[in-house]
Design an enzyme around this catalytic site. Structure first.
Site, PDB file in Angstrom:
ATOM      1  N   GLU A 105       0.836  -1.210   0.000  1.00 54.35           N
ATOM      2  CA  GLU A 105       0.000   0.000   0.000  1.00 54.35           C
ATOM      3  C   GLU A 105       0.870   1.259   0.000  1.00 54.35           C
ATOM      4  OE1 GLU A 105      -2.425  -1.423   3.373  1.00 54.35           O
ATOM      5  OE2 GLU A 105      -4.164  -1.011   2.106  1.00 54.35           O
ATOM      6  N   GLU A 125      -4.238  -9.413   4.014  1.00 50.82           N
ATOM      7  CA  GLU A 125      -5.083  -9.082   5.177  1.00 50.82           C
ATOM      8  C   GLU A 125      -6.261 -10.032   5.351  1.00 50.82           C
ATOM      9  OE1 GLU A 125      -3.744  -7.034   3.064  1.00 50.82           O
ATOM     10  OE2 GLU A 125      -2.755  -5.443   4.204  1.00 50.82           O
TER      11      GLU A 125
END
Ligand code: NAI
Length: 697
Positions: A105, A125
């Site tokens: 990210e 995640e």
């Protein structure tokens, strides 16, 4: 220093340095933010490279900060990514080795990304019940397209950088760098130093020819696979937003979904399991730097069900194995089974034929103890009989080289007694594998009274090498897992007496999420196994109440699938469990002779009697110090007994249910005249936790 700052001519290089994988903890985020500020203030700096030291670009969030205020302290990851985007000078991410979660990210906030081949790129995640929460679901589709991005986000699996770089139209990587990554990244940064405007991923559009059709299809597929877990479907929602909403709105939506998931019991259970797995490898009185014994050759005694499976673990890890048996035909059978298993993998394309041959070449067999003396560890997997074990260990004591580890795969016998058959009890340990041993993740490592610390540490490391989840257990009858399952099985028997059918119990337990209910499980594993154990065990406990239904079943010769009949009927060659009229009649007759009037029993009662029986026995294991910590017990049940992962294990489930409520349920169960009131007295540890308002984990 969690990130360093260096000048290479006009390029400032910020290097994350937070071993082992450059987790983006608070100190690292702060250091990157400071580096950006410094570079912008320095007129001589024209461009910035962000990279990672050592074995990773960045593995993402720092798990040590999970759930602590530091995880959210400013600059949080979202703020840091915004700082990168708004930097007045070009920022280039130089990606290598590992680029996952928050690391990916962060790189997506950079103006450019260069990478070396072989880097593992992922947004994992979902594996802890979440979705990427720092823009990953909005930015990854913008550089890879909705479909590739969604596949990565929903699976959480890593994809190699070179594969991603080869996708047509991809904008994830601006360049794949051969050779020295940092030098390549600096050269790239110098090239683009004066280019304006600075490109931003957020400004790209995600195009899809048929978003409605595609996301409906994705929902159907993911929904069917994700069953008990909410996160994968939320990933679909978030990626859909990247196509349909403005960037800022999509980002806000991602946040909303992230926060919602964080609160779900499934997410808590997955995070619990993630940390429990790491905790299990730690042993309070055995320092992590304990020197290990070298293990370069493994000997196995017994080529039966377990011996063969255990051998495969080591062969697959590239370690030479010698198997010893009493007779040549037993060896031949054992080796043929190993071959058949590997050939199955070759047929399925999971194992290359060359690799299969190389793996089999590591295996030798013998009928003579003289041939195994030089092995570094010997694992005994002969019949479960103390006299047989005695003979084997006396032999091993004679032939094994000094310092060799002597392990037993016994599932019920006293490891201290086995150790006492040798003159080197400090080298003896239990390695309790689960069947099929080449498949099941769990390895209970049984620590005898005299087991040396380095022996324990070596076996834990060896277990990790063969990709097992190792949990330490003290010595007791059944160790952690089987001692608890005995109470679970007793309850299953009582439930039959009180009015349930085997199918009713199994269905309730499977609805709760277990892979298999107790009766289908018994038929698979062989009902005779428990029968022999009860015969031995219950001689010592003549007053222990248990349902005789399982013994009656075995007396009928119904051992399970292997005899074509057990709690259920089976059609020849089929594994489908068909409810059996004969068994139901046997149960009914038994009820009559015991004077029990059957009653309707709810699914809730079925599940909670079984699960809380595990919990109460587990609390006793903790009190006795047999198990080190509650989360170890959860690992045993998640990896060895098919306990539903989304519930985090029996102890995690009890915590979520509320220990007060658990204790109240036990008191209710104790009122049942057919049950064992003494067993249902809450274990002192449980009672104490309830009184203090605490929980297990
Ligand atoms: P098995 O009966 O399939 O295999 C035992 C093998 O040991 C046979 O091939 C036999 O020929 C050989 N053997 C017996 N005495 C020997 C001796 N003196 N020297 C050399 N070889 C000898 O048994 P299984 O199921 O593999 O069990 C082995 C051990 O593993 C037992 O202690 C059992 O309690 C334990 N175990 C079994 C599990 C299972 O699900 N089957 C699960 C976990 C542990």
């Amino acid at each position: 220093m969690s990130a360093s700052y260096e000048l290479h001519g006009p390029v400032a290089v910020i290097t994350l340095n937070n071993p082992p994988v450059n987790g983006l903890g608070h100190a690292s985020r702060l250091a990157v933010a400071e580096g950006l500020e410094r570079a912008q203030a320095d007129a001589a700096v024209k461009a910035i490279v962000i990279t990672g030291a050592g074995k990773a670009f960045s593995g993402g969030a720092d798990i040590k900060e999970f759930g602590t205020p530091k995880a959210l302290a400013e600059p949080n990851l979202l703020s840091l990514i915004r700082l990168v985007e708004l930097c007045s000078k070009p920022v280039v991410a130089a990606i290598h080795s590992v680029c996952m979660g928050g690391g990916l990210e962060l790189s997506l906030g950079c103006h450019y990304r260069v990478a070396s081949a072989g880097a593992n790129v992922a947004l994992p995640e979902v594996k802890i019940g979440l979705l990427p929460g720092a823009g990953g679901t909005q930015r990854l589709p913008r550089v890879l397209g909705a479909e590739t991005a969604l596949n990565m986000i929903v699976s959480g699996d890593p994809v190699k950088s070179e594969l991603l770089a080869s996708l047509p139209g991809q904008k994830l990587f601006d360049k794949l760098i051969d050779g020295d990554l940092l030098a390549g990244a600096i050269a790239f940064a110098t090239e683009v130093a004066d280019k304006r405007p600075l490109p931003l991923v957020r400004e790209l559009k995600v195009k899809h020819p048929n978003p409605d059709g595609y996301f409906q299809f994705a929902r159907n597929t993911v929904g069917a696979m994700a069953k008990n877990f909410p996160a994968p479907l939320k990933c679909v929602d978030a990626v859909e937003a990247s196509v349909k909403k403005k960037f800022e709105d999509g980002l806000a939506y991602e946040r909303e979904l992230f926060v919602g998931l964080m609160m779900t019991p499934e997410c808590k259970a997955l995070r619990h399991a993630f940390f429990a797995e790491r905790a299990a490898s730690k042993i309070a009185d055995v320092p992590e730097d304990t020197p290990l014994r070298a293990i370069n050759k493994v000997a196995i005694i017994g080529a039966g069900t377990m011996g063969g499976g255990i051998a495969m673990n080591f062969l697959s890890a590239g370690t030479p194995v010698v198997i010893l048996e009493m007779k040549q035909d037993a060896l031949d059978r054992g080796v043929a089974t190993i071959r058949k298993n590997y050939e199955g993998q070759v047929k399925k394309g999971k194992l290359k034929p060359e690799k299969y041959e190389a793996t089999m070449a590591l295996l030798t067999t013998t009928l003579s103890y003289e041939a195994i003396g030089d092995a570094d560890i010997v694992i005994e997997a002969v019949f479960e009989d103390m006299e047989v074990k005695k003979a084997v260990f006396e032999q091993l004591d004679k032939v094994m080289k000094p310092g060799a580890i002597l392990a037993s795969n016994t599932s019920t016998l006293d490891v201290n007694k086995i150790a006492a058959f040798t003159k080197r009890p400090q080298d003896v340990i239990g390695t309790h594998f689960f069947s099929p041993a080449n498949v099941m993740k769990l390895l209970e490592v049984v620590r005898g009274e005299k087991t040396a610390k380095d022996v324990l540490a070596t076996v834990m490391a060896l277990g990790k090498k063969i990709k097992k989840t190792c949990v330490v257990s003290g010595v007791c009858d059944g160790f952690i897992g089987n001692r608890m399952i005995e109470q679970y099985s007793r309850q299953a028997g009582f439930l039959l007496e009180e009015g349930c059918t085997p199918a009713q119990v199994d269905k309730a337990v499977e609805k709760f999420g277990f892979a298999m209910g107790p009766f289908r499980m018994g038929d698979l594993a062989g009902n005779d196994v428990g029968w022999y154990i009860r015969k031995r065990r219950y001689v010592e406990k003549p007053n222990l109440r248990y349902s005789k239904t399982a013994d009656l079943l075995c007396e009928m010769g119904r051992f399970g699938q292997k005899t074509g009949a057990g709690w259920y009927d089976y059609l020849p060659g089929k594994r489908d469990a068909i409810p059996s009229a004969v068994v139901e009649k046997m149960i009914e007759d038994h009820r009559k002779s015991a004077g029990i009037t059957p009653r309707q029993i709810s699914d809730d009662e079925i599940v909670h009697r079984l699960v809380f029986a595990l919990v109460n026995e587990a609390a006793r294991l903790l009190e006795e110090g047999i198990a080190q910590r509650a989360s170890d017990i959860d690992m045993v049940y998640l990896t060895g007994y098919g306990f539903p992962l989304h519930r985090g294990g029996p102890m995690c489930y009890a915590d979520t249910y509320g220990l007060y409520n658990v204790a109240q349920a036990m008191k209710r169960f104790a009122q049942n005249p057919n049950d064992d009131a003494e067993f249902w007295q809450p274990a002192p540890l449980l009672a104490q936790l309830v009184a203090e308002g605490k929980n297990f984990n």
